[in-house]
Design a protein around this motif. Structure first.
Motif, PDB file in Angstrom:
ATOM      1  N   ASP A 111       0.814  -1.226   0.000  1.00 25.98           N
ATOM      2  CA  ASP A 111       0.000   0.000   0.000  1.00 25.98           C
ATOM      3  C   ASP A 111       0.847   1.276   0.000  1.00 25.98           C
ATOM      4  O   ASP A 111       0.336   2.363   0.255  1.00 25.98           O
ATOM      5  CB  ASP A 111      -0.912   0.024   1.233  1.00 25.98           C
ATOM      6  N   ASN A 155      -0.294   4.398  -1.859  1.00 23.14           N
ATOM      7  CA  ASN A 155      -1.477   5.078  -1.358  1.00 23.14           C
ATOM      8  C   ASN A 155      -1.014   6.286  -0.539  1.00 23.14           C
ATOM      9  O   ASN A 155      -0.209   6.159   0.373  1.00 23.14           O
ATOM     10  CB  ASN A 155      -2.296   4.108  -0.493  1.00 23.14           C
ATOM     11  N   GLU A 156      -1.544   7.461  -0.881  1.00 17.18           N
ATOM     12  CA  GLU A 156      -1.055   8.694  -0.254  1.00 17.18           C
ATOM     13  C   GLU A 156      -1.218   8.665   1.262  1.00 17.18           C
ATOM     14  O   GLU A 156      -0.301   9.022   2.012  1.00 17.18           O
ATOM     15  CB  GLU A 156      -1.803   9.891  -0.845  1.00 17.18           C
ATOM     16  N   THR A 157      -2.382   8.232   1.721  1.00 23.79           N
ATOM     17  CA  THR A 157      -2.623   8.173   3.163  1.00 23.79           C
ATOM     18  C   THR A 157      -1.712   7.156   3.832  1.00 23.79           C
ATOM     19  O   THR A 157      -1.131   7.419   4.894  1.00 23.79           O
ATOM     20  CB  THR A 157      -4.094   7.815   3.444  1.00 23.79           C
ATOM     21  N   MET A 158      -1.563   5.978   3.193  1.00 23.44           N
ATOM     22  CA  MET A 158      -0.693   4.963   3.760  1.00 23.44           C
ATOM     23  C   MET A 158       0.754   5.429   3.758  1.00 23.44           C
ATOM     24  O   MET A 158       1.532   5.079   4.657  1.00 23.44           O
ATOM     25  CB  MET A 158      -0.834   3.650   2.982  1.00 23.44           C
ATOM     26  N   ILE A 197       1.784   8.368   4.387  1.00 16.84           N
ATOM     27  CA  ILE A 197       1.954   9.181   5.599  1.00 16.84           C
ATOM     28  C   ILE A 197       2.138   8.273   6.810  1.00 16.84           C
ATOM     29  O   ILE A 197       3.004   8.507   7.665  1.00 16.84           O
ATOM     30  CB  ILE A 197       0.734  10.101   5.787  1.00 16.84           C
ATOM     31  N   VAL A 198       1.319   7.214   6.872  1.00 19.30           N
ATOM     32  CA  VAL A 198       1.411   6.263   7.984  1.00 19.30           C
ATOM     33  C   VAL A 198       2.788   5.615   8.021  1.00 19.30           C
ATOM     34  O   VAL A 198       3.420   5.500   9.084  1.00 19.30           O
ATOM     35  CB  VAL A 198       0.312   5.184   7.870  1.00 19.30           C
TER      36      VAL A 198
END
Length: 642
Positions: free
Chosen positions: A569, A572-575, A577-578
């Protein structure tokens, strides 16, 4: 003739009490319950009619009451046999004109014909113009048939005694033995009305000592328990009764119970049971429903209702395929739904129970209804169901092998370690995936022997001259949940260290968050002792499930391994960041980071730039047998120095 009606009065009071108790116990549904309730009601009606007949002085009314008495009273004994066949699970033997059906039906027809012919023959009884009741000669034929039914019911119980316990056999047989005495006494002494009273007392004894379905009812979900299921399965298979069985289990029950809390989990359990009841009604299956605990439900119906039970399975599968709403949240079930025909698919009680207990291992993952007969011939199914034998054969025949997957150090730009992975090559099935045999081994306890083999084999490899030439820092060993709670785990490592003359620094022990949290007291003690001995630790599969930051902080971890799901992932932009924040957090905690599942150069470059320490995955190499692993490391070292 003078009549003693005290026994009749007592019978009426007791029977009314029993019927009330049965209704309050909610045991009026289902064929067996219905038959028993009908039996008790028939005895009550007979007692009431008998009393009314004594106080009736109208000839026509007296005739009517006596006919009612004989019709109902002479139906109770065959009704009792029907109850027995249903209770013992041999109801299927009554289909068609088979011997047992004829043995019950023919005497009953003779009974009824004699009673129906009485207005013309006066063979059973007649009432004179003074409203006095007189016995006829044919009445003794009815008594003979009654004794016949008593003998037949006892024979049915004895011939099928394996289907019930000793206590049940004694009570059910005693019912008819005492009944026979009561019938005989009343035949000799017509005014001594003890026959109905005897039947009443025995009905209460059966209700209290034998027929207690409420004991097998789960008070929370409102369907039968696992105890009831085991009893019914045993009866079904011993009797050879053809049935269709649906087994339904959601394998993520433990995670759900922990994550959504007891109250919501109980609500989920009840909601699924209610859904089974609804589908049962919609399909007309009239199936028995069971909750077996740990996310497992069962449905049993006669094979004659196969089409209905098949539709039941389809509707259930469609329902659990979508998230289930609980208050303001939704939960997704990782479920298995399997349709089994017994005894054609499984005919042995132990084999059936074993299949139920290991359903998630034996039935392949599928969003659709799995029909056992359709998949039972596949290699995968046979392998899954033969897993205990495969594991035992693997241990005794030395079919387990150690594979090693290289681990690359970004800072040193070389392979500095490897993860040891157990593999099983079976003589019949060939390669058997760890995803199949590890879960089964954990359930059966064979994981302890497998774990001992891994420790011994890896230590042997580390002590070899070939390994020493590879210039590796250490080998990683995965510790299972079962190993982490072994009281003698540190002693096993001490013995292996001594046997092969190696130091703890040559081993890194991998644990998962599940293992660390399974029994924290024992696990923490083992980890503390092993850490004091000089072993280093890695936390495996970080990023899956519900990662516990507190455990990462408190455990003596040197390395945290990011799971492949984070790699998959990463775009994935959000992932993204995570991942960046996770890496930053772990680096600030002074933990080294190993990234698993790297398959592409893009992923390698991305995690290298984030500051991760180690890379593991197919980008460099798949897990290799010992000899191939040695050749791989030698070749890589050779290319490095060219």
């Amino acid at each position: 003739m003078e009549y003693n009606l005290y026994f009749e009065y007592s019978s009426i009071i007791l029977l009314l009490t029993l019927i009330t108790a049965l209704m309050l116990r909610r045991v009026s549904r289902g064929r067996t319950n219905t038959l028993f309730l009908l039996l008790v009601c028939a005895v009550l009606f007979t007692a009431v009619v008998d009393v009314l007949e004594v106080f009736t002085f109208n000839v026509s009314a007296k005739y009517i009451l006596n006919y009612l008495y004989f019709f109902i009273r002479n139906s109770t004994l065959p009704l009792y046999i029907l109850f027995l066949t249903s209770y013992m699970g041999i109801w299927h033997r009554l289909r068609g004109f088979n011997p047992l059906t004829l043995l019950i039906l023919i005497p009953f027809i003779i009974d009824m014909l004699i009673i129906v012919a009485n207005p013309y023959t006066c063979g059973v009884f007649y009432i004179d113009e003074d409203c006095v009741y007189h016995r006829g000669g044919s009445l003794y034929v009815l008594y003979i048939i009654a004794f016949y039914y008593i003998a037949l019911s006892i024979a049915v119980i004895i011939c099928n005694r394996k289907l019930i316990g000793i206590r049940e056999m004694l009570i059910l047989s005693g019912f008819q033995a005492v009944n026979a005495i009561a019938v005989y006494v009343q035949m000799l002494l017509p005014g001594f009305r003890i026959e109905i009273f005897g039947t009443t007392i025995l009905s209460i004894l059966v209700a209290v000592g034998v027929h207690k379905p409420e004991e097998y009812m789960d008070s929370v979900v409102g369907i039968s328990t696992s105890a009831g299921f085991l009893m019914d399965v045993r009866k079904t298979l011993l009797a050879g009764r053809p049935v269709a069985v649906i087994l339904f289990k959601y394998t993520n029950h433990a995670v759900l119970r922990e994550s959504i809390g007891y109250e919501l989990y109980t609500k989920l359990t009840r909601k699924l049971a209610d859904k089974l009841k609804q589908i049962n009604s919609l399909t007309g299956s009239k199936a028995e429903l069971y909750y077996l605990d740990k996310g497992t439900y069962a449905v049993i119906a006669p094979y004659t209702k196969y089409n209905m039970i098949y539709n039941f399975g389809r509707m259930l599968t469609d329902y659990v395929r979508s998230p289930i709403k609980l208050d303001i949240m939704e939960v997704k079930l990782d479920s298995r739904v399997c349709l089994i025909n017994c005894p054609s698919d499984i005919s042995n009680e132990d084999a059936f129970i074993d299949f139920v207990n290991s359903l998630e291992f034996r039935v392949p993952e599928d969003d659709n209804l799995v029909i056992l007969a359709d998949v039972s011939e596949s290699k995968e199914f046979k392998m899954r169901n033969d897993m205990n034998t495969i594991i035992a054969r693997g241990i005794s025949g030395h079919n387990f092998q150690m594979y090693y997957q290289p681990i690359y150090s970004i800072r040193e730009k070389r392979f500095t370690s490897a993860e040891a992975l157990i593999r099983l090559i079976d003589e019949e099935y060939g390669f058997v995936s760890p995803a199949f045999f590890i879960p089964v081994a954990e359930v059966t306890g064979a994981i302890h022997q497998i774990g001992d083999y891994v420790i011994d084999e890896v230590c042997r490899f580390i002590s070899s001259d070939a390994y020493k030439e590879l210039n590796l820092d250490y080998i990683e060993i995965n510790l299972s949940v079962a190993q982490c709670i072994e009281a003698d785990l540190p002693d096993k490592f001490r013995a292996a260290m001594k046997k092969y003359g190696i130091t703890p620094s040559k081993l890194n022990l991998e644990i998962t968050e599940t293992a660390a949290d399974y029994d924290p007291a024992v696990t923490d003690h083992n980890i503390a002792v092993l850490s004091d001995m000089g072993f280093s630790f890695s936390l495996d599969d970080y990023g899956t499930g519900y990662s516990n930051i507190k455990r990462v902080v408190t455990l003596p971890l040197d390395i945290v391994k990011l799971d492949k799901c984070l790699v998959d992932d990463m775009n994935n932009e959000t992932m993204g960041i995570v991942i960046r924040n996770t890496v930053s957090m772990l680096k600030n905690m002074d933990k080294k980071i190993l990234v698993e599942g790297i398959e592409q150069k893009e992923a390698f470059d991305r995690f290298s730039m984030l500051g991760c320490d180690y890379i593991q995955g197919f980008y460099f190499s798949k897990p290799l047998p010992e000899r191939e692993f040695i050749r791989f490391i030698r070749r890589m070292e050779g290319e490095k120095h060219e």
